[in-house]
Design an enzyme around this catalytic site. Structure first.
Site, PDB file in Angstrom:
ATOM      1  N   LYS A 136      28.629 -94.050 -16.000  1.00 55.11           N
ATOM      2  CA  LYS A 136      29.109 -93.436 -17.289  1.00 55.11           C
ATOM      3  C   LYS A 136      28.988 -94.382 -18.389  1.00 55.11           C
ATOM      4  O   LYS A 136      28.244 -94.045 -19.574  1.00 55.11           O
ATOM      5  CB  LYS A 136      30.580 -93.084 -17.161  1.00 55.11           C
ATOM      6  CG  LYS A 136      31.061 -92.178 -16.014  1.00 55.11           C
ATOM      7  CD  LYS A 136      32.208 -91.447 -16.274  1.00 55.11           C
ATOM      8  CE  LYS A 136      33.451 -92.415 -16.113  1.00 55.11           C
ATOM      9  NZ  LYS A 136      33.279 -93.321 -14.820  1.00 55.11           N
ATOM     10  N   ARG A 165      28.007-104.790 -10.394  1.00 47.58           N
ATOM     11  CA  ARG A 165      28.450-104.745 -11.663  1.00 47.58           C
ATOM     12  C   ARG A 165      28.902-105.981 -12.373  1.00 47.58           C
ATOM     13  O   ARG A 165      29.675-106.817 -11.703  1.00 47.58           O
ATOM     14  CB  ARG A 165      29.365-103.543 -12.008  1.00 47.58           C
ATOM     15  CG  ARG A 165      29.590-103.284 -13.374  1.00 47.58           C
ATOM     16  CD  ARG A 165      29.933-101.822 -13.366  1.00 47.58           C
ATOM     17  NE  ARG A 165      31.376-101.727 -13.221  1.00 47.58           N
ATOM     18  CZ  ARG A 165      31.962-100.495 -13.619  1.00 47.58           C
ATOM     19  NH1 ARG A 165      31.216 -99.131 -13.995  1.00 47.58           N
ATOM     20  NH2 ARG A 165      33.145-100.120 -13.362  1.00 47.58           N
TER      21      ARG A 165
HETATM   22  P1  AMP Z   1      37.215 -97.892 -16.660  1.00 49.07           P
HETATM   23  O1  AMP Z   1      36.817 -98.985 -17.369  1.00 49.07           O
HETATM   24  O2  AMP Z   1      37.053 -96.358 -17.519  1.00 49.07           O
HETATM   25  O3  AMP Z   1      37.004 -97.842 -15.112  1.00 49.07           O
HETATM   26  O4  AMP Z   1      38.963 -98.127 -16.424  1.00 49.07           O
HETATM   27  C1  AMP Z   1      39.611 -99.101 -16.085  1.00 49.07           C
HETATM   28  C2  AMP Z   1      40.874 -98.964 -15.654  1.00 49.07           C
HETATM   29  O5  AMP Z   1      41.681 -98.626 -16.990  1.00 49.07           O
HETATM   30  C3  AMP Z   1      41.331 -97.653 -14.603  1.00 49.07           C
HETATM   31  O6  AMP Z   1      41.113 -97.991 -13.586  1.00 49.07           O
HETATM   32  C4  AMP Z   1      42.703 -97.252 -15.265  1.00 49.07           C
HETATM   33  O7  AMP Z   1      43.670 -98.428 -14.647  1.00 49.07           O
HETATM   34  C5  AMP Z   1      42.756 -97.893 -16.633  1.00 49.07           C
HETATM   35  N1  AMP Z   1      42.245 -96.376 -17.521  1.00 49.07           N
HETATM   36  C6  AMP Z   1      41.275 -96.231 -18.287  1.00 49.07           C
HETATM   37  N2  AMP Z   1      41.122 -95.005 -18.849  1.00 49.07           N
HETATM   38  C7  AMP Z   1      42.116 -94.447 -18.336  1.00 49.07           C
HETATM   39  C8  AMP Z   1      42.806 -93.046 -18.584  1.00 49.07           C
HETATM   40  N3  AMP Z   1      42.042 -92.197 -19.327  1.00 49.07           N
HETATM   41  N4  AMP Z   1      43.755 -92.810 -17.822  1.00 49.07           N
HETATM   42  C9  AMP Z   1      44.589 -93.603 -17.163  1.00 49.07           C
HETATM   43  N5  AMP Z   1      44.060 -94.843 -16.881  1.00 49.07           N
HETATM   44  C10 AMP Z   1      42.976 -95.294 -17.460  1.00 49.07           C
END
Ligand code: AMP
Length: 209
Positions: A13, A122
């Protein structure tokens, strides 16, 4: 264009969001990056959510919705944006419907087995949030961010032990959004390919950009 990118963690993404944002000159809004910045600066919110993020669980909906609302109110979002990592739950999607009208939702589908092998490769920039992959999307210089020159790292939540639980969280809490947006006629699905350039071509075709 106001666009949501859906897909399991590691589906690509972030990389596609960067491409779309450069193509359309709109900002990429990654709640993961916003949350990591809060943790890095040691804000009250950052301290509250650090352990949750490192465990691979989701941050409570009300906190993420507030962060997103503030970000979308900034002037650079007026002409559109790409949401990468938000919404992650049905309550977040319902809250978003009250904030603005979304034009399209693009799902990048990659089977779990592929995700697991991808995530270990990654590498993320702790300074600017850019994301690379040692095999599929390597930086120009090994270990160094193309965008800002900082040293790339393996994020704590990309650790293979955490990946399995993040995938479970995705299937349990985020996958229901596919049906949610299908019912609204907004969903387009692209299958993530071995080669980044092939996925990019499919994404561009799906969005007509
Ligand atoms: P990501 O980089 O999008 O994979 O996000 C890393 C971590 O941030 C996730 O595993 C969650 O702990 C937290 N996080 C990011 N976006 C969200 C969201 N929309 N809702 C809840 N937790 C989030």
């Amino acid at each position: 264009m106001k666009l949501i990118l859906l897909g399991a963690p590691g589906a690509g993404k972030g990389t596609q969001a960067e491409m779309i944002c450069q193509t359309l000159s709109i900002p990429q809004i990654s709640t993961g990056n916003i949350i990591r910045a809060q943790i890095k600066s040691g804000t009250a919110l950052g301290l509250r959510v650090k352990a949750i993020v490192e465990s691979g669980a989701l941050v409570p909906d009300d906190l993420v919705i507030e962060l997103l609302k503030d970000r979308l109110a900034q002037p650079d979002c007026a002409n559109g944006f790409v949401l990468d990592g938000f919404p992650r739950t049905i309550p977040q999607a319902e809250a978003l419907e009250k904030i603005c009208e979304i034009d399209a939702v693009l799902e990048i589908y990659v089977p779990d087995e592929k995700i697991i092998s991808r995530m270990s490769g990654r590498r993320t920039c702790p300074a600017c949030g850019a994301s690379f992959h040692i095999e599929y999307n390597p930086p120009k210089t090994e270990g160094i961010c193309d965008m800002c020159g900082a040293q790339l790292v393996l994020r704590a939540d990309d650790d293979p032990k955490v990946v399995a639980s993040r995938l479970q969280v995705y299937h349990d809490q985020t996958e229901p959004l596919i049906g949610f947006y299908k019912t609204r006629g907004l969903l387009k699905t692209v299958e993530g390919q071995e080669e980044l350039a092939d996925t990019t071509r499919l994404v561009k075709e799906a969005l007509g950009i």
